[in-house]
Design a protein around this motif. Sequence first.
Motif, PDB file in Angstrom:
ATOM      1  N   ILE A  23       0.844  -1.205   0.000  1.00  0.00           N
ATOM      2  CA  ILE A  23       0.000   0.000   0.000  1.00  0.00           C
ATOM      3  C   ILE A  23       0.877   1.252   0.000  1.00  0.00           C
ATOM      4  O   ILE A  23       0.586   2.223  -0.700  1.00  0.00           O
ATOM      5  CB  ILE A  23      -0.975  -0.017   1.189  1.00  0.00           C
ATOM      6  CG1 ILE A  23      -1.969  -1.169   1.015  1.00  0.00           C
ATOM      7  CG2 ILE A  23      -1.714   1.316   1.319  1.00  0.00           C
ATOM      8  CD1 ILE A  23      -2.884  -1.409   2.185  1.00  0.00           C
ATOM      9  N   LEU A  26       1.916   1.951  -3.464  1.00  0.00           N
ATOM     10  CA  LEU A  26       0.823   2.567  -4.216  1.00  0.00           C
ATOM     11  C   LEU A  26       0.654   4.035  -3.831  1.00  0.00           C
ATOM     12  O   LEU A  26       0.409   4.885  -4.692  1.00  0.00           O
ATOM     13  CB  LEU A  26      -0.483   1.811  -3.962  1.00  0.00           C
ATOM     14  CG  LEU A  26      -0.599   0.401  -4.517  1.00  0.00           C
ATOM     15  CD1 LEU A  26      -1.873  -0.267  -4.027  1.00  0.00           C
ATOM     16  CD2 LEU A  26      -0.548   0.410  -6.029  1.00  0.00           C
ATOM     17  N   TRP A  51      -6.874   8.321   2.085  1.00  0.00           N
ATOM     18  CA  TRP A  51      -6.506   7.282   1.118  1.00  0.00           C
ATOM     19  C   TRP A  51      -7.736   6.404   0.932  1.00  0.00           C
ATOM     20  O   TRP A  51      -8.129   5.653   1.830  1.00  0.00           O
ATOM     21  CB  TRP A  51      -5.316   6.488   1.646  1.00  0.00           C
ATOM     22  CG  TRP A  51      -4.875   5.385   0.751  1.00  0.00           C
ATOM     23  CD1 TRP A  51      -5.035   4.049   0.973  1.00  0.00           C
ATOM     24  CD2 TRP A  51      -4.184   5.494  -0.495  1.00  0.00           C
ATOM     25  NE1 TRP A  51      -4.492   3.330  -0.058  1.00  0.00           N
ATOM     26  CE2 TRP A  51      -3.967   4.191  -0.977  1.00  0.00           C
ATOM     27  CE3 TRP A  51      -3.753   6.573  -1.260  1.00  0.00           C
ATOM     28  CZ2 TRP A  51      -3.314   3.941  -2.175  1.00  0.00           C
ATOM     29  CZ3 TRP A  51      -3.103   6.324  -2.455  1.00  0.00           C
ATOM     30  CH2 TRP A  51      -2.880   5.021  -2.904  1.00  0.00           C
ATOM     31  N   GLN A  54      -7.527   3.251  -3.332  1.00  0.00           N
ATOM     32  CA  GLN A  54      -6.184   3.305  -3.917  1.00  0.00           C
ATOM     33  C   GLN A  54      -5.850   4.643  -4.581  1.00  0.00           C
ATOM     34  O   GLN A  54      -5.150   4.707  -5.582  1.00  0.00           O
ATOM     35  CB  GLN A  54      -5.970   2.148  -4.893  1.00  0.00           C
ATOM     36  CG  GLN A  54      -6.069   0.800  -4.218  1.00  0.00           C
ATOM     37  CD  GLN A  54      -5.683  -0.339  -5.126  1.00  0.00           C
ATOM     38  OE1 GLN A  54      -5.426  -0.159  -6.309  1.00  0.00           O
ATOM     39  NE2 GLN A  54      -5.627  -1.527  -4.572  1.00  0.00           N
TER      40      GLN A  54
END
Length: 113
Positions: A23, A26, A51, A54
Amino acid sequence: MSTVPALPPLKSTPPLLSLDPHIASLQHSNWNTLVAKYGEQRLRHHSTWSWEHQEFLPFYAFQPVNSICEIWEEWSRGINGFLSTRELEEGWSARWRRNNSGLKTENGRRKKV
């Protein structure tokens, strides 16, 4: 032995960062894309981000305005260092308003002017 994915090159630190390496990767990638598109200084004016699905989603409150010219300025270029509401609409559609009835109402009022 497990391998931890390498983070993308760090241009700047995202406003929040997950402890999960996947994560976090990303988040770095998404933040770097936003910095390249809008510039870090303008993004940092939005002090709160979330967040979700994504992607980073900015919080924004309409700025106090006194004239139609200021409404246009907020829409077209942004005021007080924030992203313009046009950029918010183009980048995040209605998601930046977070189904907040006050933001939806104010957005509708300002579009009518």
